[in-house]
Design a protein around this motif. Structure first.
Motif, PDB file in Angstrom:
ATOM      1  N   LEU A 203      11.955   1.420  -4.700  1.00  0.00           N
ATOM      2  CA  LEU A 203      12.421   2.691  -4.147  1.00  0.00           C
ATOM      3  C   LEU A 203      11.593   3.858  -4.677  1.00  0.00           C
ATOM      4  CD1 LEU A 203      14.361   4.256  -2.412  1.00  0.00           C
ATOM      5  CD2 LEU A 203      16.016   4.236  -4.292  1.00  0.00           C
ATOM      6  N   ALA A 204      11.262   3.824  -5.955  1.00  0.00           N
ATOM      7  CA  ALA A 204      10.451   4.891  -6.542  1.00  0.00           C
ATOM      8  C   ALA A 204       9.093   5.001  -5.868  1.00  0.00           C
ATOM      9  CB  ALA A 204      10.281   4.652  -8.040  1.00  0.00           C
ATOM     10  N   SER A 205       8.528   3.861  -5.489  1.00  0.00           N
ATOM     11  CA  SER A 205       7.223   3.892  -4.826  1.00  0.00           C
ATOM     12  C   SER A 205       7.318   4.565  -3.466  1.00  0.00           C
ATOM     13  CB  SER A 205       6.659   2.474  -4.688  1.00  0.00           C
ATOM     14  OG  SER A 205       7.335   1.726  -3.688  1.00  0.00           O
ATOM     15  N   ILE A 206       8.434   4.378  -2.771  1.00  0.00           N
ATOM     16  CA  ILE A 206       8.631   5.031  -1.472  1.00  0.00           C
ATOM     17  C   ILE A 206       8.811   6.536  -1.661  1.00  0.00           C
ATOM     18  CG2 ILE A 206      10.098   5.145   0.570  1.00  0.00           C
ATOM     19  CD1 ILE A 206      10.814   2.206   0.079  1.00  0.00           C
ATOM     20  N   ILE A 207       9.615   6.905  -2.653  1.00  0.00           N
ATOM     21  CA  ILE A 207       9.817   8.328  -2.957  1.00  0.00           C
ATOM     22  C   ILE A 207       8.494   8.987  -3.300  1.00  0.00           C
ATOM     23  CG2 ILE A 207      10.898   9.934  -4.583  1.00  0.00           C
ATOM     24  CD1 ILE A 207      13.176   7.820  -4.854  1.00  0.00           C
ATOM     25  N   GLU A 208       7.653   8.288  -4.068  1.00  0.00           N
ATOM     26  CA  GLU A 208       6.342   8.826  -4.446  1.00  0.00           C
ATOM     27  C   GLU A 208       5.501   9.150  -3.223  1.00  0.00           C
ATOM     28  OE1 GLU A 208       3.864  10.497  -6.712  1.00  0.00           O
ATOM     29  OE2 GLU A 208       5.244   9.240  -7.874  1.00  0.00           O
ATOM     30  N   LYS A 209       5.544   8.282  -2.221  1.00  0.00           N
ATOM     31  CA  LYS A 209       4.735   8.477  -1.020  1.00  0.00           C
ATOM     32  C   LYS A 209       5.363   9.478  -0.047  1.00  0.00           C
ATOM     33  CE  LYS A 209       1.423   6.609  -0.277  1.00  0.00           C
ATOM     34  NZ  LYS A 209       0.028   6.958  -0.662  1.00  0.00           N
ATOM     35  N   GLU A 210       6.669   9.681  -0.124  1.00  0.00           N
ATOM     36  CA  GLU A 210       7.341  10.575   0.817  1.00  0.00           C
ATOM     37  C   GLU A 210       7.239  12.044   0.426  1.00  0.00           C
ATOM     38  OE1 GLU A 210       8.408  10.594   3.655  1.00  0.00           O
ATOM     39  OE2 GLU A 210       9.215   8.675   4.273  1.00  0.00           O
ATOM     40  N   THR A 211       7.148  12.332  -0.859  1.00  0.00           N
ATOM     41  CA  THR A 211       7.057  13.733  -1.270  1.00  0.00           C
ATOM     42  C   THR A 211       6.377  13.862  -2.630  1.00  0.00           C
ATOM     43  OG1 THR A 211       8.295  15.773  -1.721  1.00  0.00           O
ATOM     44  CG2 THR A 211       9.348  13.701  -2.364  1.00  0.00           C
ATOM     45  N   GLY A 212       5.565  14.898  -2.748  1.00  0.00           N
ATOM     46  CA  GLY A 212       4.978  15.223  -4.037  1.00  0.00           C
ATOM     47  C   GLY A 212       5.606  16.475  -4.621  1.00  0.00           C
ATOM     48  N   LEU A 213       6.631  16.973  -3.924  1.00  0.00           N
ATOM     49  CA  LEU A 213       7.280  18.212  -4.348  1.00  0.00           C
ATOM     50  C   LEU A 213       8.420  17.884  -5.303  1.00  0.00           C
ATOM     51  CD1 LEU A 213       6.844  21.220  -3.665  1.00  0.00           C
ATOM     52  CD2 LEU A 213       8.722  21.023  -2.021  1.00  0.00           C
ATOM     53  N   GLU A 214       8.340  18.416  -6.494  1.00  0.00           N
ATOM     54  CA  GLU A 214       9.294  18.057  -7.540  1.00  0.00           C
ATOM     55  C   GLU A 214      10.734  18.333  -7.139  1.00  0.00           C
ATOM     56  OE1 GLU A 214      10.150  19.015 -12.282  1.00  0.00           O
ATOM     57  OE2 GLU A 214       8.395  19.850 -11.273  1.00  0.00           O
ATOM     58  N   MET A 232      22.214   1.402   6.697  1.00  0.00           N
ATOM     59  CA  MET A 232      21.322   2.055   7.659  1.00  0.00           C
ATOM     60  C   MET A 232      19.870   1.803   7.250  1.00  0.00           C
ATOM     61  SD  MET A 232      21.367   6.103   8.597  1.00  0.00           S
ATOM     62  CE  MET A 232      20.247   6.833   9.781  1.00  0.00           C
ATOM     63  N   ARG A 233      19.010   1.539   8.197  1.00  0.00           N
ATOM     64  CA  ARG A 233      17.607   1.271   7.875  1.00  0.00           C
ATOM     65  C   ARG A 233      16.943   2.526   7.300  1.00  0.00           C
ATOM     66  NH1 ARG A 233      16.123  -2.426  13.217  1.00  0.00           N
ATOM     67  NH2 ARG A 233      17.337  -4.260  12.511  1.00  0.00           N
ATOM     68  N   LEU A 234      16.031   2.298   6.369  1.00  0.00           N
ATOM     69  CA  LEU A 234      15.381   3.424   5.692  1.00  0.00           C
ATOM     70  C   LEU A 234      14.476   4.203   6.630  1.00  0.00           C
ATOM     71  CD1 LEU A 234      14.475   1.869   2.209  1.00  0.00           C
ATOM     72  CD2 LEU A 234      16.524   3.128   2.899  1.00  0.00           C
ATOM     73  N   GLN A 235      13.804   3.519   7.554  1.00  0.00           N
ATOM     74  CA  GLN A 235      12.962   4.171   8.560  1.00  0.00           C
ATOM     75  C   GLN A 235      12.004   5.201   7.933  1.00  0.00           C
ATOM     76  OE1 GLN A 235      15.969   5.582  11.381  1.00  0.00           O
ATOM     77  NE2 GLN A 235      15.574   3.792  12.668  1.00  0.00           N
ATOM     78  N   THR A 236      11.185   4.709   7.020  1.00  0.00           N
ATOM     79  CA  THR A 236      10.233   5.580   6.331  1.00  0.00           C
ATOM     80  C   THR A 236       8.809   5.163   6.671  1.00  0.00           C
ATOM     81  OG1 THR A 236       9.410   6.228   4.145  1.00  0.00           O
ATOM     82  CG2 THR A 236      10.583   4.153   4.263  1.00  0.00           C
ATOM     83  N   ASP A 237       8.019   6.119   7.131  1.00  0.00           N
ATOM     84  CA  ASP A 237       6.664   5.832   7.631  1.00  0.00           C
ATOM     85  C   ASP A 237       5.741   5.197   6.592  1.00  0.00           C
ATOM     86  OD1 ASP A 237       7.603   6.906   9.947  1.00  0.00           O
ATOM     87  OD2 ASP A 237       6.360   8.714   9.914  1.00  0.00           O
ATOM     88  N   PRO A 238       5.767   5.630   5.328  1.00  0.00           N
ATOM     89  CA  PRO A 238       4.826   5.046   4.363  1.00  0.00           C
ATOM     90  C   PRO A 238       4.937   3.530   4.225  1.00  0.00           C
ATOM     91  CG  PRO A 238       5.718   7.073   3.476  1.00  0.00           C
ATOM     92  CD  PRO A 238       6.497   6.777   4.729  1.00  0.00           C
ATOM     93  N   THR A 239       6.140   2.973   4.419  1.00  0.00           N
ATOM     94  CA  THR A 239       6.267   1.515   4.330  1.00  0.00           C
ATOM     95  C   THR A 239       5.594   0.842   5.515  1.00  0.00           C
ATOM     96  OG1 THR A 239       8.404   1.490   5.469  1.00  0.00           O
ATOM     97  CG2 THR A 239       8.435   1.704   3.069  1.00  0.00           C
ATOM     98  N   VAL A 240       5.697   1.469   6.686  1.00  0.00           N
ATOM     99  CA  VAL A 240       5.039   0.920   7.877  1.00  0.00           C
ATOM    100  C   VAL A 240       3.531   0.929   7.684  1.00  0.00           C
ATOM    101  CG1 VAL A 240       4.692   1.184  10.365  1.00  0.00           C
ATOM    102  CG2 VAL A 240       6.927   1.706   9.345  1.00  0.00           C
ATOM    103  N   ILE A 241       3.017   2.054   7.192  1.00  0.00           N
ATOM    104  CA  ILE A 241       1.568   2.192   6.959  1.00  0.00           C
ATOM    105  C   ILE A 241       1.094   1.145   5.965  1.00  0.00           C
ATOM    106  CG2 ILE A 241      -0.181   3.719   5.983  1.00  0.00           C
ATOM    107  CD1 ILE A 241       1.492   6.075   7.145  1.00  0.00           C
ATOM    108  N   TYR A 242       1.857   0.938   4.898  1.00  0.00           N
ATOM    109  CA  TYR A 242       1.475  -0.069   3.910  1.00  0.00           C
ATOM    110  C   TYR A 242       1.426  -1.451   4.543  1.00  0.00           C
ATOM    111  CZ  TYR A 242       1.428  -2.911  -0.309  1.00  0.00           C
ATOM    112  OH  TYR A 242       1.084  -3.817  -1.277  1.00  0.00           O
ATOM    113  N   GLY A 243       2.415  -1.778   5.358  1.00  0.00           N
ATOM    114  CA  GLY A 243       2.453  -3.079   6.000  1.00  0.00           C
ATOM    115  C   GLY A 243       1.326  -3.301   6.990  1.00  0.00           C
ATOM    116  N   MET A 244       0.790  -2.220   7.550  1.00  0.00           N
ATOM    117  CA  MET A 244      -0.327  -2.330   8.489  1.00  0.00           C
ATOM    118  C   MET A 244      -1.639  -2.644   7.784  1.00  0.00           C
ATOM    119  SD  MET A 244       0.520   0.860  11.038  1.00  0.00           S
ATOM    120  CE  MET A 244      -0.966   0.600  12.032  1.00  0.00           C
ATOM    121  N   GLY A 245      -1.747  -2.274   6.525  1.00  0.00           N
ATOM    122  CA  GLY A 245      -2.967  -2.539   5.764  1.00  0.00           C
ATOM    123  C   GLY A 245      -4.183  -1.884   6.385  1.00  0.00           C
TER     124      GLY A 245
END
Length: 331
Positions: A203-214, A232-245
């Motif tokens: 989860l922390a890795s997703i938060i890291e990619k979703e925002t850099g604002l403290e 409910m599904r997380l529906q977060t773009d960074p995970t999709v991008i990671y899976g696409m490689g």
């Protein structure tokens, strides 16, 4: 006898003056900066010979200086940089204190393991021991056999001496992440929606990619925790991008959101199977200390911050508002 005593005293004074001058005179190195490698088990004579080969000072003088100083057995192995102003006295001090020449490599927050390996390959003076290894082989060597490598290496600046291996840096980074994760997990709030330190890392890795604002981290974490609680599904773009490689070309399309991978949180419920990047200490803490809220959605405002909403209608209004602003800027 008096004359002989005066003569001997004069010779001793002259010798002492000459010795003092020699100890404080530059070694006469062949270059402005010379690298000296002292291998473990090297004798004082071998060290003296190695220094003499880089300049004009006789090895025998250096050897006897090491011996007469009483410090010859205290010379430490390592890699040293000798400047043009290095004297026999400062040389011995450096070798006895173990003042090795250090270099550094920075592993950035939000980097993938592949990006970290690229940085290590390019690091000055770092031996690429793991260059041909798989991620699985590396994890076995760092003491985590069978654990996916992604996310387990703490982003920080690491110093090393020339000749160190990339594996030694990875071991330190892995131990640092273990420590930071354990400290964060020990500070977790009761009732959070992750059940283990490993899930918190994901989860922390997703938060890291979703925002850099403290100021937004804890709210982003709140949205994800709220979604996990109700299924409910997380529906977060960074995970999709990671899976696409390597297939990701910088433009995320609707078809990408609908194409299933183990990391696509639009097509699969819950957390992805592994982290998607290396989280910072702040992201680790946010993952286990989410802000209390009923927010289920957020959208980027275009200035680095996010707008949070508790309902889909409010979220759609926010999306329309901020998308129009972004489109107006683009026009």
């Amino acid at each position: 006898m008096r004359r002989l005593a005066v003569l001997l005293a004069s010779i001793l004074l002259a010798s002492a003056a000459l010795a003092w001058w020699w100890m404080h005179a530059p070694l006469g190195l062949s270059q402005d900066v010379v690298e000296l490698a002292v291998e473990p088990g090297s004798s004082a004579q071998e060290v003296a010979q190695a220094v003499a080969s880089q300049g004009s000072t006789p090895a025998s003088l250096l050897y006897w200086w090491f011996r007469l100083s009483g410090q010859s057995r205290n010379i430490k192995a390592g890699n040293y940089e000798l400047g043009s102003g290095t004297t026999p006295r400062s040389l011995l001090q450096k070798l006895v204190r173990g003042e090795q020449s250090l270099r550094s490599v920075t592993l950035l927050e939000g980097w993938t393991f592949a990006q970290m390996r690229d940085a290590l390959r390019q690091a000055d003076g770092l031996q690429p021991l793991t260059a041909g290894w798989s991620a699985e082989a590396i994890m076995e060597r760092v003491g985590k056999p069978g654990v996916p490598a992604e996310g387990w290496f703490f982003p920080d600046t690491y110093t090393y001496s020339k000749g160190a291996t990339d594996l030694s840096v990875l071991v330190r980074a892995m131990h640092a992440m273990e420590k930071k994760l354990a400290l964060a997990w020990a500070q977790r709030q009761p009732g959070i929606a992750v059940n283990s330190p490993e899930q918190a890392l994901v989860l922390a890795s997703i938060i890291e990619k979703e925002t850099g604002l403290e100021r937004d981290r804890a709210m982003v974490a709140s949205v994800f925790h709220n979604r996990l609680r109700i299924g409910m599904r997380l529906q977060t773009d960074p995970t999709v991008i990671y899976g696409m490689g390597a297939q990701f070309d910088g433009n995320l399309r609707r078809v990408d959101l609908l194409t299933d991978t183990p990391w696509n949180t639009y097509t699969r419920s819950g957390l992805p199977p592994t982290p998607i990047a290396a989280p910072s200490k702040a992201a680790l803490l946010a993952a286990v200390q989410p802000q209390a809220s009923n927010a289920l959605y957020f959208v980027a405002r275009g200035d680095g911050s996010s707008e949070f909403s508790a309902t889909l209608d409010a979220h759609n209004r926010a999306v329309n508002r901020y998308q129009r602003k972004q489109q107006a800027r683009a026009d």
